[in-house]
Motif scaffolding. Structure first.
Motif, PDB file in Angstrom:
ATOM      1  N   GLN A  36      44.467  35.777  47.540  1.00  0.00           N
ATOM      2  CA  GLN A  36      44.342  34.442  46.963  1.00  0.00           C
ATOM      3  C   GLN A  36      42.971  33.838  47.258  1.00  0.00           C
ATOM      4  O   GLN A  36      42.364  33.187  46.406  1.00  0.00           O
ATOM      5  CB  GLN A  36      45.446  33.531  47.497  1.00  0.00           C
ATOM      6  N   ASP A  61      40.581  35.435  44.926  1.00  0.00           N
ATOM      7  CA  ASP A  61      40.720  34.858  43.588  1.00  0.00           C
ATOM      8  C   ASP A  61      39.921  33.559  43.484  1.00  0.00           C
ATOM      9  O   ASP A  61      39.198  33.325  42.506  1.00  0.00           O
ATOM     10  CB  ASP A  61      42.201  34.600  43.310  1.00  0.00           C
ATOM     11  N   HIS A 111      39.832  36.615  39.187  1.00  0.00           N
ATOM     12  CA  HIS A 111      41.095  37.351  39.109  1.00  0.00           C
ATOM     13  C   HIS A 111      40.911  38.857  39.289  1.00  0.00           C
ATOM     14  O   HIS A 111      41.777  39.530  39.848  1.00  0.00           O
ATOM     15  CB  HIS A 111      41.760  37.061  37.759  1.00  0.00           C
ATOM     16  N   THR A 166      43.026  41.132  41.951  1.00  0.00           N
ATOM     17  CA  THR A 166      43.987  42.151  41.510  1.00  0.00           C
ATOM     18  C   THR A 166      43.672  43.509  42.127  1.00  0.00           C
ATOM     19  O   THR A 166      44.573  44.224  42.592  1.00  0.00           O
ATOM     20  CB  THR A 166      43.991  42.263  39.976  1.00  0.00           C
ATOM     21  N   ASP A 189      50.600  37.506  44.450  1.00  0.00           N
ATOM     22  CA  ASP A 189      49.311  37.860  43.838  1.00  0.00           C
ATOM     23  C   ASP A 189      49.438  38.750  42.610  1.00  0.00           C
ATOM     24  O   ASP A 189      48.539  38.744  41.766  1.00  0.00           O
ATOM     25  CB  ASP A 189      48.421  38.559  44.869  1.00  0.00           C
ATOM     26  N   SER A 245      51.422  36.380  38.841  1.00  0.00           N
ATOM     27  CA  SER A 245      50.431  36.334  37.757  1.00  0.00           C
ATOM     28  C   SER A 245      51.026  36.842  36.456  1.00  0.00           C
ATOM     29  O   SER A 245      50.656  36.398  35.366  1.00  0.00           O
ATOM     30  CB  SER A 245      49.217  37.198  38.127  1.00  0.00           C
ATOM     31  N   PRO A 252      54.536  33.759  35.638  1.00  0.00           N
ATOM     32  CA  PRO A 252      54.361  32.456  36.298  1.00  0.00           C
ATOM     33  C   PRO A 252      55.496  31.492  35.953  1.00  0.00           C
ATOM     34  O   PRO A 252      56.311  31.749  35.077  1.00  0.00           O
ATOM     35  CB  PRO A 252      53.028  31.964  35.723  1.00  0.00           C
TER      36      PRO A 252
END
Length: 527
Positions: A111, A114, A119, A123, A365, A369, A372
């Motif tokens: 996080q 991110d 992103h 990832t 995470d 995504s 949501p």
């Protein structure tokens, strides 16, 4: 050697008490359903003593107890560098990194990535960490824990691993981090008591006057096993390359593990506040100083005990990771049960912590995504399923992945070292270099992996600690240069250090200085 009735009673009492306390502390007030903050971060209400105890209980796993005991038998006190240098890293992390993490109120390390890089970096690292924790960390703890249980019970390794996995899942899946962290207080007490018990027994069995006399005898008889800095002629130099353990890549491994590792740092993220988190890490740093005395010293004593015929020298010569299991068998009935419970405590605490971290990263995470805006209880359920699935996968991967290696402890360091330089660079430059961008982050992460693999096979004689340091230096230069050759990050992505308070309390400063002074004294004594 088998467990006797008194041993079984002690172990059963430990298991029942642990499960009962885990269920008790996991209860929610009437009308309140467990949400993601409750499950993954213990409601952000952990006190410092729970954080410190949980850090140590989670860290001292089968790879530490069994792996470092085996390395104590084969190498000596030099393996303690992994514990004592970690204490200094914990203090640095508490003072300079935790304020940044807690200011952003993050759940996970991805996080933060991110927020800082976007992103794509998040990832990539989420997938990497889930794979690493499942295929390397969980498998190693299961395999080494299973070996030790097998040596004492006669069970098959698979049966022993399944029992450990089932027990860890039983008390951790329902309660999440709160159940893990608060029961770790019990775990760490049992760990220390059981560890000192096995140390005392091993030293007392030596041909000297009592345990303290045994330690003096051991240092006189085996001076080569009491050197922190190994000579190039030492067979273990490739794993612990002399002065490079102080100057080289061991620091990179420590910062990657203690500073940016979800499995560890999640306890601090669940703290009541920054002050509690920092005191918790300082407490853990102080406890780290004790670990070699309850893990490595018995392994050194096992050399003499094997020579005297009190331990199975042939088995130890074949595989040093059998050392702690042999020492457990050497303990008398009753005490054997306590030591066995301590080993179980180490294994299941680490397994539970890893399961919780895997479920947190996968759910918050990756899955969130993809899907949501789901109810909070939905994500809690997904987290439990992810943790259970990871444990089942690790159970079947343990033998083919870890079983064929000579030292499980060194295997974990080698595997994690492939990406550790990139991880440290991404976070350090993310904190302190406002020009570091996503392109630089990908350069660090992918470049670290590629260069490490190339050097591993292209220059196999270079000790991996030296290799990791070289890769770190190259990676930090490459990431900084590439970031400056490409578009700068958005202003809101950078870390504004002026908004963060790095001052620490007098108690923290006192604990930190005391820990460093003890470590300096130990290194001077054992140089």
């Amino acid at each position: 050697m088998t467990l006797e009735t008194i041993d079984i009673v002690i172990i059963a009492g430990y298991a029942i008490a642990l499960l009962g306390i885990a269920l008790f502390v996991s209860r929610e007030p009437a009308g309140h359903a467990k949400n993601t903050e409750d499950y993954f971060l213990a409601g952000r209400a952990l006190p410092w003593w729970a954080i410190g105890a949980s850090l140590i209980a989670s860290n001292i796993s089968a790879e530490q107890i069994i792996g470092q005991s085996g390395q104590g038998y084969a190498v000596g006190i030099a393996i303690a560098a992994y514990e004592w240098q970690a204490a200094i890293v914990l203090i640095i992390v508490a003072k300079y990194f935790l304020p940044i993490f807690l200011k952003r109120k993050i759940y996970t390390m991805p996080q933060f990535l991110d927020q800082r890089y976007g992103h794509g970096v998040k990832t990539l690292m989420s997938v990497f960490w889930v794979a690493l924790y499942t295929a390397v960390n969980l498998t190693t703890v299961l395999w080494l824990g299973g070996l030790a249980v097998t040596s004492l019970t006669g069970w098959s390794v698979m049966t022993a691993m399944a029992a450990l996995a089932g027990f860890a899942a039983l008390y951790s899946l329902y309660g999440g981090l709160k159940a893990v962290a608060l029961t770790d207080i019990i775990q760490v007490v049992i760990l220390i008591l059981g560890g000192f018990a096995i140390t005392w027994i091993a030293l007392d069995a030596l041909p000297a006057d009592g345990a303290l006399g045994g330690l003096s005898f051991l240092m006189q008889e085996m001076p080569g096993h009491f050197e922190m800095i190994l000579d190039e002629s030492n067979p273990a130099y490739s794993d612990l390359p002399g002065i490079w353990t102080l100057l080289g890549g061991l620091w990179v491994l420590h910062f990657s593990y203690w500073g940016f590792n979800q499995y560890i740092i999640q306890r601090a993220l669940g703290a009541e506040n920054l002050g509690e988190a920092q005191k918790g890490l300082a407490f853990a740093a102080f406890l780290k100083v004790l670990v070699p005395f309850i893990v490595v010293i018995p392994g050194i004593a096992a050399v003499i005990l094997a020579q005297q015929g009190l331990l199975d020298g042939a088995a130890l010569a074949e595989k040093s990771d059998r050392t702690y299991g042999e020492l457990m068998s050497f303990a008398p009935a009753g005490l054997r049960g306590l030591v066995f419970a301590a080993l179980i405590a180490a294994v299941v605490s680490s397994l539970a912590s890893m399961m919780n971290s895997i479920s947190t990263i996968f759910t918050m995470d990756l899955y969130k995504s993809w899907r949501p805006a789901q109810p909070e209880q939905h994500y809690v359920m997904v987290g439990r399923l992810a943790a259970f699935a990871a444990m089942v996968i690790a159970l079947f991967l343990a033998r083919p992945f870890i079983g064929g290696f000579e030292s499980g402890f060194q295997t974990v360091q080698e595997y994690t070292g492939f990406i550790a330089p990139g991880i440290v660079v991404v976070f350090l430059l993310g904190f302190f270099d406002r020009k570091m961008n996503a392109v630089g982050a990908f350069t660090a992460l992918l470049g670290s992996l590629a260069v490490n693999i190339a050097l591993k096979f292209g220059m196999p004689d270079v000790p991996f600690i030296i290799r990791i340091w070289g890769v770190f230096v190259l990676t930090i230069i490459a990431a900084a240069v590439v970031s400056r050759m490409t578009a700068p990050p958005a202003e809101e992505q950078t870390v504004k250090l002026g908004d963060i308070a790095f001052a620490t309390t007098m108690l923290f400063n006192t604990l930190a200085m005391l820990t460093v002074a003890i470590l300096v004294g130990l290194y001077v004594w054992l140089w």
